[in-house]
Enzyme design. Structure first.
Site, mmCIF file in Angstrom:
data_model
loop_
_atom_site.group_PDB
_atom_site.id
_atom_site.type_symbol
_atom_site.label_atom_id
_atom_site.label_comp_id
_atom_site.label_asym_id
_atom_site.label_seq_id
_atom_site.Cartn_x
_atom_site.Cartn_y
_atom_site.Cartn_z
ATOM 1 N N ILE A 230 1.014 -1.322 -0.150
ATOM 2 C CA ILE A 230 0.135 0.055 0.142
ATOM 3 C C ILE A 230 0.864 1.261 -0.071
ATOM 4 C CG2 ILE A 230 -1.687 1.304 1.157
ATOM 5 C CD1 ILE A 230 -2.925 -1.353 2.281
ATOM 6 N N GLU B 245 3.864 7.663 2.027
ATOM 7 C CA GLU B 245 4.009 8.910 1.542
ATOM 8 C C GLU B 245 5.626 9.239 0.843
ATOM 9 O OE1 GLU B 245 3.489 8.155 4.639
ATOM 10 O OE2 GLU B 245 5.321 8.832 5.896
ATOM 11 N N HIS C 237 9.211 4.388 -1.143
ATOM 12 C CA HIS C 237 9.335 2.859 -0.744
ATOM 13 C C HIS C 237 8.706 1.967 -1.699
ATOM 14 C CE1 HIS C 237 9.772 0.304 2.843
ATOM 15 N NE2 HIS C 237 11.030 0.148 2.044
ATOM 16 N N PHE D 180 1.543 -14.369 -9.931
ATOM 17 C CA PHE D 180 1.602 -12.898 -9.078
ATOM 18 C C PHE D 180 0.419 -12.552 -8.318
ATOM 19 C CE2 PHE D 180 3.800 -8.953 -8.740
ATOM 20 C CZ PHE D 180 2.925 -7.998 -8.793
ATOM 21 N N ARG E 223 -10.155 -5.568 -3.493
ATOM 22 C CA ARG E 223 -9.661 -6.440 -4.193
ATOM 23 C C ARG E 223 -9.314 -7.805 -3.370
ATOM 24 N NH1 ARG E 223 -9.136 -1.819 -5.934
ATOM 25 N NH2 ARG E 223 -8.804 -1.488 -8.195
HETATM 26 O O1 LIG Z 1 4.392 -6.368 2.093
HETATM 27 C C1 LIG Z 1 4.794 -5.060 2.217
HETATM 28 N N1 LIG Z 1 6.106 -4.958 2.631
HETATM 29 C C2 LIG Z 1 6.169 -3.593 2.873
HETATM 30 N N2 LIG Z 1 7.336 -3.347 3.394
HETATM 31 C C3 LIG Z 1 8.382 -4.372 4.158
HETATM 32 C C4 LIG Z 1 9.245 -4.866 3.014
HETATM 33 O O2 LIG Z 1 8.371 -5.681 2.166
HETATM 34 C C5 LIG Z 1 10.208 -5.834 3.712
HETATM 35 O O3 LIG Z 1 9.554 -6.921 4.493
HETATM 36 C C6 LIG Z 1 11.246 -4.993 4.546
HETATM 37 O O4 LIG Z 1 11.838 -3.915 3.799
HETATM 38 C C7 LIG Z 1 12.261 -5.915 5.002
HETATM 39 O O5 LIG Z 1 12.915 -6.359 4.194
HETATM 40 C C8 LIG Z 1 5.397 -2.600 2.961
HETATM 41 N N3 LIG Z 1 5.537 -1.333 3.131
HETATM 42 O O6 LIG Z 1 6.667 -0.836 3.459
HETATM 43 O O7 LIG Z 1 4.565 -0.183 2.677
HETATM 44 C C9 LIG Z 1 3.896 -2.879 2.316
HETATM 45 O O8 LIG Z 1 2.895 -2.071 2.021
HETATM 46 N N4 LIG Z 1 3.707 -4.101 2.125
#
Ligand SMILES: O=c1[nH]c(NC[C@H](O)[C@H](O)[C@H](O)CO)c([N+](=O)[O-])c(=O)[nH]1
Length: 159
Positions: free
Chosen positions: A87, A90, A93, A118, A132
């Site tokens: 999701i 801001e 990332h 996927f 979804r």
């Molecule tokens: O599955 C997700 N991981 C997210 N971050 C964690 C990332 O996938 C890794 O687990 C983390 O960076 C450690 O490697 C998300 N955000 O940061 O927003 C997200 O929205 N969804």
């Protein structure tokens, strides 16, 4: 919204002979659990035996490609379903993870010659994610579509 042009009409196939690996992230867990439920429903509709469905969790979507590759090299699966919910926050990332994860899962699928469905939602709001996963009125649980796709592609591999 059946009237819409989008979406592949799911086809049920006889998945009795298939072994399916499911790897899912734990971020946004309530949506993840609903998507996993939808996957299980579709696999059940295709007669995939419960014992042939192996489910593994990882912290977040970033970990999905590595875990999918690990699952494949550790055991013989006919298809893998990778599930995550990204999701937008801001910062940028979201974009970096979404791009890396989609490229990574495609690479695993092509390099290992195992279908990797996927199942990563890349959405801008929580409402979009819930819709979804069939968690809001008029929504549709895309997990069902991913289950049917994995069975279809898993069977093609056995032809
Ligand atoms: O599955 C997700 N991981 C997210 N971050 C964690 C990332 O996938 C890794 O687990 C983390 O960076 C450690 O490697 C998300 N955000 O940061 O927003 C997200 O929205 N969804």
């Amino acid at each position: 919204a059946d009237a819409s042009l989008k979406g592949a009409m799911p086809e049920t196939h006889d998945g009795r002979s298939l072994r399916i690996g499911v790897v899912h992230a734990r971020w946004n867990r309530a949506v993840i659990d609903k998507l996993v439920f939808g996957v299980r429903q579709a696999l059940h509709d295709c007669n995939v035996p419960n014992d042939n469905i192996v489910v593994q969790t990882v912290p977040g979507s970033w970990e999905l490609p590595g875990a999918a590759a690990e699952l494949i090299s550790g055991s013989d699966f006919d298809a893998i379903i990778a599930i995550g919910v990204l999701i937008k926050g801001e910062t940028m990332h979201f974009e970096y993870i979404a791009d890396a994860v989609s490229q990574g899962l495609m690479r695993v699928q092509v390099d290992k010659c195992i279908p990797v469905t996927f199942g990563v939602l890349t959405v801008l709001t929580e409402e979009q994610a819930m819709a979804r996963a069939g968690m809001s009125a008029g929504g549709h649980n895309h997990g069902e579509d991913w289950g049917f796709a994995a069975v279809e592609m898993g069977l093609k591999r056995k032809l």
